[in-house]
Write an enzyme that holds these catalytic residues in place. Structure first.
Site, PDB file in Angstrom:
ATOM      1  N   VAL A 197     -11.055   3.264  -3.542  1.00  0.00           N
ATOM      2  CA  VAL A 197     -10.732   2.756  -4.884  1.00  0.00           C
ATOM      3  C   VAL A 197     -11.760   1.679  -5.245  1.00  0.00           C
ATOM      4  CG1 VAL A 197      -9.014   1.582  -6.299  1.00  0.00           C
ATOM      5  CG2 VAL A 197      -8.276   3.246  -4.565  1.00  0.00           C
ATOM      6  N   ASP A 199       0.847  -1.188   0.000  1.00  0.00           N
ATOM      7  CA  ASP A 199       0.000   0.000   0.000  1.00  0.00           C
ATOM      8  C   ASP A 199       0.886   1.243   0.000  1.00  0.00           C
ATOM      9  OD1 ASP A 199      -3.197   0.573   0.933  1.00  0.00           O
ATOM     10  OD2 ASP A 199      -1.768   2.223   1.129  1.00  0.00           O
ATOM     11  N   ILE A 200       0.474   2.230  -0.778  1.00  0.00           N
ATOM     12  CA  ILE A 200       1.286   3.453  -0.914  1.00  0.00           C
ATOM     13  C   ILE A 200       1.263   4.308   0.365  1.00  0.00           C
ATOM     14  CG2 ILE A 200      -0.419   5.057  -1.881  1.00  0.00           C
ATOM     15  CD1 ILE A 200       1.707   5.599  -4.137  1.00  0.00           C
ATOM     16  N   HIS A 209     -10.532  -4.971  -3.518  1.00  0.00           N
ATOM     17  CA  HIS A 209      -9.203  -5.237  -2.955  1.00  0.00           C
ATOM     18  C   HIS A 209      -9.317  -5.638  -1.497  1.00  0.00           C
ATOM     19  CE1 HIS A 209     -10.102  -0.941  -2.462  1.00  0.00           C
ATOM     20  NE2 HIS A 209      -9.411  -0.985  -1.341  1.00  0.00           N
ATOM     21  N   HIS A 265      -7.206  -5.606   2.093  1.00  0.00           N
ATOM     22  CA  HIS A 265      -6.069  -5.080   2.850  1.00  0.00           C
ATOM     23  C   HIS A 265      -5.545  -6.194   3.756  1.00  0.00           C
ATOM     24  CE1 HIS A 265      -7.050  -0.661   2.226  1.00  0.00           C
ATOM     25  NE2 HIS A 265      -8.233  -1.200   1.969  1.00  0.00           N
TER      26      HIS A 265
HETATM   27  P1  5GP Z   1      -9.858   1.656   0.213  1.00  0.00           P
HETATM   28  O1  5GP Z   1     -10.010   2.841   1.112  1.00  0.00           O
HETATM   29  O2  5GP Z   1     -10.461   1.863  -1.137  1.00  0.00           O
HETATM   30  O3  5GP Z   1     -10.284   0.369   0.872  1.00  0.00           O
HETATM   31  O4  5GP Z   1      -8.289   1.472   0.032  1.00  0.00           O
HETATM   32  C1  5GP Z   1      -7.559   1.943  -1.042  1.00  0.00           C
HETATM   33  C2  5GP Z   1      -6.086   1.768  -0.663  1.00  0.00           C
HETATM   34  O5  5GP Z   1      -5.320   1.868  -1.833  1.00  0.00           O
HETATM   35  C3  5GP Z   1      -5.580   2.818   0.317  1.00  0.00           C
HETATM   36  O6  5GP Z   1      -5.036   2.172   1.458  1.00  0.00           O
HETATM   37  C4  5GP Z   1      -4.531   3.571  -0.481  1.00  0.00           C
HETATM   38  O7  5GP Z   1      -3.428   3.960   0.304  1.00  0.00           O
HETATM   39  C5  5GP Z   1      -4.137   2.581  -1.545  1.00  0.00           C
HETATM   40  N1  5GP Z   1      -3.725   3.202  -2.795  1.00  0.00           N
HETATM   41  C6  5GP Z   1      -4.403   4.171  -3.479  1.00  0.00           C
HETATM   42  N2  5GP Z   1      -3.739   4.488  -4.600  1.00  0.00           N
HETATM   43  C7  5GP Z   1      -2.646   3.692  -4.650  1.00  0.00           C
HETATM   44  C8  5GP Z   1      -1.569   3.561  -5.599  1.00  0.00           C
HETATM   45  O8  5GP Z   1      -1.479   4.237  -6.626  1.00  0.00           O
HETATM   46  N3  5GP Z   1      -0.608   2.633  -5.300  1.00  0.00           N
HETATM   47  C9  5GP Z   1      -0.657   1.861  -4.184  1.00  0.00           C
HETATM   48  N4  5GP Z   1       0.338   0.980  -4.000  1.00  0.00           N
HETATM   49  N5  5GP Z   1      -1.648   1.957  -3.270  1.00  0.00           N
HETATM   50  C10 5GP Z   1      -2.624   2.866  -3.511  1.00  0.00           C
END
Ligand code: 5GP
Ligand code: ZN
Length: 114
Positions: free
Chosen positions: A96, A30-31, A100, A102
């Site tokens: 996103v 994760d970034i 996915h 985590h």
């Molecule tokens: P959500 O909140 O949708 O469950 O999690 C999206 C996750 O994707 C977040 O933890 C965010 O840090 C990670 N993320 C978003 N954009 C990118 C990216 O371009 N690269 C990577 N490696 N992680 C990303």
């Protein structure tokens, strides 16, 4: 999907630090890590949300679970423990819209989920 950030990672248009890959899934760092271990596992197929995972996608679900198990071993959190989280829709914290998982670990996680 043209504008999906995780599809772009899956097909190499955006770089990511890969952790593991199998036929149907990809795992990368994760970034913005929320814990010492924070890996994102995605299906290579664009499925927007957990709600969109159909009966015909059961192989993908199995591959995601396999990948989470492998990632926990690769990152060395399998024995101490880790958390698998899927956020769905706005109030679930999904940002996103490409399904996915985590994988969080490397510290004692709070009771609060997510
Ligand atoms: P959500 O909140 O949708 O469950 O999690 C999206 C996750 O994707 C977040 O933890 C965010 O840090 C990670 N993320 C978003 N954009 C990118 C990216 O371009 N690269 C990577 N490696 N992680 C990303
Ligand atoms: Zn996508």
């Amino acid at each position: 999907m043209e504008d999906c950030i995780f599809c772009k990672i899956a097909d190499g248009r955006i770089p990511a630090a890969l952790v593991y890959e199998n036929d149907l899934t990809l795992a990368f760092e994760d970034i913005h890590p929320m814990a010492p271990v924070h890996v994102i596992v995605i299906p290579k197929k664009h499925i927007p949300r957990l709600l969109d995972l159909g009966r015909e996608d059961r192989q993908i679900w199995d591959a995601l679970v396999d990948a989470v198990q492998e990632v926990s071993r690769i990152k060395g959190v399998d024995e101490k423990g880790f958390r698998m989280v899927i956020n769905c829709n706005d109030e679930g914290g999904q940002v996103v819209y490409h399904l996915h998982v985590h994988v969080l670990g490397g510290r004692k996680l709070d009771d609060e989920l997510g």
